[in-house]
Design a protein around this motif. Sequence first.
Motif, PDB file in Angstrom:
ATOM      1  N   THR A   1       1.843 134.007   8.484  1.00  0.00           N
ATOM      2  CA  THR A   1       1.079 132.994   9.450  1.00  0.00           C
ATOM      3  C   THR A   1      -0.237 132.508   8.832  1.00  0.00           C
ATOM      4  N   GLY A   2      -0.801 131.308   9.036  1.00  0.00           N
ATOM      5  CA  GLY A   2      -2.036 130.847   8.438  1.00  0.00           C
ATOM      6  C   GLY A   2      -2.049 130.592   7.161  1.00  0.00           C
ATOM      7  N   CYS A   3      -0.905 130.548   6.431  1.00  0.00           N
ATOM      8  CA  CYS A   3      -0.916 130.215   4.879  1.00  0.00           C
ATOM      9  C   CYS A   3      -0.667 128.811   4.730  1.00  0.00           C
ATOM     10  N   ASP A   4      -1.435 128.160   3.941  1.00  0.00           N
ATOM     11  CA  ASP A   4      -1.058 126.743   3.623  1.00  0.00           C
ATOM     12  C   ASP A   4       0.025 126.594   2.560  1.00  0.00           C
ATOM     13  N   VAL A   5       0.278 127.288   1.673  1.00  0.00           N
ATOM     14  CA  VAL A   5       1.068 127.044   0.732  1.00  0.00           C
ATOM     15  C   VAL A   5       1.896 128.486   0.381  1.00  0.00           C
ATOM     16  N   LEU A   6       3.308 128.077   0.010  1.00  0.00           N
ATOM     17  CA  LEU A   6       3.936 129.249  -0.737  1.00  0.00           C
ATOM     18  C   LEU A   6       4.659 128.691  -1.867  1.00  0.00           C
ATOM     19  N   GLY A   7       4.522 129.749  -3.030  1.00  0.00           N
ATOM     20  CA  GLY A   7       5.031 129.149  -4.106  1.00  0.00           C
ATOM     21  C   GLY A   7       6.184 130.230  -4.775  1.00  0.00           C
TER      22      GLY A   7
ATOM     23  N   ASP B   1      14.895 133.913  -0.689  1.00  0.00           N
ATOM     24  CA  ASP B   1      14.420 134.356   0.521  1.00  0.00           C
ATOM     25  C   ASP B   1      13.670 133.049   0.867  1.00  0.00           C
ATOM     26  N   ALA B   2      12.791 132.544   0.303  1.00  0.00           N
ATOM     27  CA  ALA B   2      12.341 131.226   0.790  1.00  0.00           C
ATOM     28  C   ALA B   2      13.256 130.076   1.181  1.00  0.00           C
ATOM     29  N   ALA B   3      14.295 130.067   0.751  1.00  0.00           N
ATOM     30  CA  ALA B   3      15.542 129.051   1.126  1.00  0.00           C
ATOM     31  C   ALA B   3      15.901 129.431   2.396  1.00  0.00           C
ATOM     32  N   VAL B   4      16.173 130.684   2.688  1.00  0.00           N
ATOM     33  CA  VAL B   4      16.552 131.292   4.144  1.00  0.00           C
ATOM     34  C   VAL B   4      15.410 130.894   5.012  1.00  0.00           C
ATOM     35  N   ARG B   5      14.168 131.168   4.420  1.00  0.00           N
ATOM     36  CA  ARG B   5      13.127 130.925   5.601  1.00  0.00           C
ATOM     37  C   ARG B   5      12.804 129.619   6.208  1.00  0.00           C
ATOM     38  N   TYR B   6      13.207 128.880   5.048  1.00  0.00           N
ATOM     39  CA  TYR B   6      12.913 127.352   5.556  1.00  0.00           C
ATOM     40  C   TYR B   6      14.427 126.506   5.977  1.00  0.00           C
ATOM     41  N   GLY B   7      15.536 127.163   5.577  1.00  0.00           N
ATOM     42  CA  GLY B   7      16.730 126.665   6.041  1.00  0.00           C
ATOM     43  C   GLY B   7      17.272 125.812   5.252  1.00  0.00           C
ATOM     44  N   VAL B   8      17.021 125.737   3.870  1.00  0.00           N
ATOM     45  CA  VAL B   8      17.357 124.552   2.850  1.00  0.00           C
ATOM     46  C   VAL B   8      18.238 125.219   2.073  1.00  0.00           C
ATOM     47  N   ASP B   9      18.881 124.102   1.222  1.00  0.00           N
ATOM     48  CA  ASP B   9      19.727 124.325   0.153  1.00  0.00           C
ATOM     49  C   ASP B   9      18.790 124.348  -1.093  1.00  0.00           C
ATOM     50  N   LEU B  10      18.354 125.300  -1.645  1.00  0.00           N
ATOM     51  CA  LEU B  10      17.102 125.347  -2.557  1.00  0.00           C
ATOM     52  C   LEU B  10      18.035 124.754  -4.119  1.00  0.00           C
TER      53      LEU B  10
ATOM     54  N   ALA C   1       8.430 122.747   7.836  1.00  0.00           N
ATOM     55  CA  ALA C   1       7.913 124.045   7.945  1.00  0.00           C
ATOM     56  C   ALA C   1       8.135 124.910   9.249  1.00  0.00           C
ATOM     57  N   PRO C   2       8.972 125.702   9.379  1.00  0.00           N
ATOM     58  CA  PRO C   2       9.289 126.394  10.611  1.00  0.00           C
ATOM     59  C   PRO C   2       8.019 127.147  11.288  1.00  0.00           C
TER      60      PRO C   2
END
Length: 518
Positions: free
Chosen positions: A38-44, A62-71, A94-95
């Motif tokens: 929470t509060g982060c601007d960027v995830l790499g 995990d990022a694909a799940v977090r954002y609900g996308v097909d990476l 961005a959820p």
Amino acid sequence: MSTPPVPGPVRAAQPELRRWSPPAVQVLPGPLTAADLTGCDVLGVPVAPGEEAVQPRPGAADAAVRYGVDLAALCAAEEVSGEAGRATRLPVPAPQGSPRRLLVLGVGDSSPQALRRAGAALARAAGPAGDVATTLADGAGADGVRAVVEGFLLASYTPPTAGRGTPAEPAGRRLLLVGDVPTAAVARGEALAAATVLARDLAATPSNVKDPAWLVAQARAAVAGHGVGVTVREEAQLRRDGFGGLLAVGAGSPSPPALVELRHRPRGRAAAGAPHVVLAGKGITYDTGGLALKPRESMVSMKTDMTGAAVVLAVVATAARLQLPVRVTGLLALAENAFGGSSYRPGDVVHHHGGRTTEVNNTDAEGRLVLGDALAHAHAALDPDVLVDVATLTGAAPLALGKRHAALFATDDDLAAQLAAAAQASGERVWRLPLVPEYAELLRSDVADSRQVATAPGSGAGTILAAQFLQPFTGGRRWAHLDIAGPGRSDAAEHEVNRGATGFGARLLLRWLESLAA
């Protein structure tokens, strides 16, 4: 020897420059799914090349799940290659509670060099954002973690400013390393990045602010509180002790020369049997060329002609801060090569510390004169096990090797191999050139022990001849010479290297000292 300088105007006091403050680095243990960003601007998150599609690395799935996308589909659509040092922003919603920007970072073969480039790519793609989180360092091992930290911090760097230009990083900005990340490796990466930043800051400071006296003060401040011994030989003592190279080069400037000696001595058990390394750095705070006046275009970057001394200062200060179990003495040979009525001249004979003499035939080849004094002092008074000098010494070095490799000379293969391995580990590249005894004939003088440069038309080999000139001052000790005239300055940003003063050599030499302590 030149006459003493005519007193010049007192240099006007300059306001302190604003220096960049690096982001704090923090470890968030555990998987990305459990991390509170929470509060982060960027995830790499990292991806690597695959035969048909890029392959996810730690945190990517995990990022694909977090954002609900097909990476995989997004990476294909955005033509993500996985090449080391490539960053691509994916168009994702961005959820709540997730960083608003998702970057995929190519890590290539996941080597430390590739991870360093990935860390740098993350910094450049994130820009002057708020907190940045990444799984790049998750499970990367100590060398990989160090590389990620170095890459991110060094690519985030901005040079000193007078209050305008590129804005500073936001106060309190953080780099959050998510996953299995050893904190000791993070700290070591921060330390080596900080050493490079110190060298960059000193070299990037304008020469109306810095002169030898200013650098002396910076040296005292950099080592304060770390148990480093400091001795400063100012003009009167240099004259008494026969440091004719420093005196000749500094003769045309109202800012007198100085020789700074910094001593790091390990404590306790680490002191027993510790090797003694002497590092000498060329510290020409501005180089007009003297009476052999440079063209205007060639003078523009000459505020960085003291990079060798800046690197040596940063290495000694960091070795002391890390308490490396190696005896390290740093010599900063400081002078300003100015143009004036008291400047030294072609045809002068310079008497160096220790008695060696040089016939001057180019006042713009001043670095070897001040280094000759420093090396002679190291041999006569310091009894080193190994002696290394570092300097932006010759224009011939970048002509031969370009802007990405330093020229390396060494008196034995083992020392050369050690420094080459440290270069590989640090990402600061070197290429070994030969010492050629037969070339000494090109420096033969009828009135002194040697000439300063060759005068025969078309003799070439300027970088090798400079090394050959320096070698006799070492007294036959184990010695290496790093000519960083190419990579010490950069015309453009590339990976972790910034435009301008690069601080090249600080991480290389610290890696080498670490290997001696292992």
